[in-house]
Every structure is written in structure tokens, then in C-alpha cells.
Motif scaffolding. Structure first.
Motif: not given
Length: 203
Positions: A64-71
Motif C-alpha cells: 500500500i505505501p508503494g501504491v500510495a506513492l504511485e497515486t
């Protein structure tokens, strides 16, 4: 009376020489068809999202932290594109080019992060063939990524047109507006992906 008739005739000829463009309206129609496409993909994920076939779940796989960065990167690119449109309406070619370049870098960074995520999942044996859950996940997210890729290609084309134009005209601004609609639409879709696919699979 003759002068008024001549003026009306000239205005009518000018209207025929420069007909009102319907490209923005047509592009809205295209976006509606894209909405149908993504709605179908979200519905498919909603049906297949719990078919794990004994394999890993979203809670096991998603960072989730990685996907939050993408977002965050993609949402920031939407803001920078807004600055490019401000420059376009002010007829400032340099400002438009600068912000389009920043937007392009952010969009490309988003794709790199997404491809890295896909590579990591496949390396762990969680490719699209592993389960119905992963098949629907890869199809939905990759379709969005493909749209981002084509948006970046379109952005490069617009940057070339801005360089060639001594001063931005209505045609260039209209094209930039259509790209703006497309880019912001991709942001909205990604927010739905982040909320429904990633957070929904982890919570």
C-alpha cells in the motif's frame, strides 16, 4: 442597406471558412465510452476479486505505501497539467512547455513504478494466470497503464506542436484541452482503482 448586406455576407462566409469546432464535445463522447470500458473492468474485478484459487490474496501481495506513492505522483501530474493550461490561456509557450515536461516526467514515473510492481508480482509467482483475482487485477490496472502511456505519447506530440507554433492559437488550445480532459479522467479512474482494488483488497 447595401453595406449591411455586404457585412452580413462576409460574416457568413467567414463562418463557413472557420466552422465552430465540435472536437471537445466529441472527445467528451469518447470519454463516456471509456467510462463504460472501465465500468465493465471494475465489475469484472468485483465478481472475480475473491476467486484466489488457493493462491495469494491482495492482503498478501499489495504494498500500500508503494501504491500510495504511485497515486501521489499521478495526482501531482494532474496539478502540473493544470499549470500548463493556465500558460496556454495566457499564450505563454515557454510556460506550457515547462509544465508539460514536468507532467510528462511524473506520468512516466508513474508507469515505471507500476511496471516495477508488476515485475515484482510476477517474480513472486503471482502473475495474471495464477488466479481469476490476479487476471482481473492485471487486466484492469494494465488497461489504465496503457491509457497513461498513450496520454504520454499524445503529450509529446503536443509539446512538438507548441514548439513549432510561434503563438498558441485556438486549435492548439483546443487540443491541449482535450488532453487535459483525458489526463484528469485517468486520475479519477486511478483513485477508483486505489480505493476499490488496492484498499478494498487489503481491508
Amino acid at each position: 442597406m447595401l453595406q449591411k448586406t455586404n457585412a452580413a455576407t462576409l460574416a457568413e462566409l467567414d463562418h463557413h471558412d472557420h466552422p465552430e469546432s465540435h472536437s471537445v464535445f466529441g472527445f467528451w463522447v469518447y470519454l463516456m465510452t471509456d467510462c463504460v470500458l472501465f465500468a465493465a473492468l471494475f465489475a469484472t474485478f468485483g465478481v472475480l476479486g475473491h476467486q484466489f484459487a488457493g493462491g495469494p490474496t491482495g492482503k498478501d501481495l499489495f504494498d500500500i505505501p508503494g501504491v500510495a506513492l504511485e497515486t501521489a505522483v499521478l495526482l501531482l501530474s494532474s496539478i502540473t497539467y493544470g499549470f500548463a493550461m493556465l500558460g496556454a490561456h495566457q499564450r505563454k509557450n515557454g510556460m506550457v512547455l515547462g509544465w508539460l515536461a514536468v507532467t510528462f516526467v511524473l506520468g512516466a514515473s508513474f508507469l515505471v513504478l507500476e511496471l516495477r510492481e508488476f515485475s515484482h508480482l510476477i517474480a513472486e509467482g503471482a502473475g495474471p494466470q495464477r488466479s481469476a483475482f490476479l487476471s482481473s487485477f492485471f487486466t484492469l490496472v494494465a488497461t489504465h497503464g496503457l491509457h497513461v502511456f498513450f496520454g504520454l505519447v499524445w503529450m509529446l506530440v503536443m509539446m512538438i506542436q507548441v514548439v513549432r507554433a510561434r503563438q498558441l492559437g485556438e486549435q492548439e488550445i483546443r487540443r491541449l484541452t482535450c488532453l487535459s480532459l483525458f489526463w484528469h479522467f485517468l486520475d479519477v479512474v486511478w483513485i477508483c482503482v486505489f480505493s476499490f482494488v488496492y484498499l478494498g483488497s487489503v481491508l
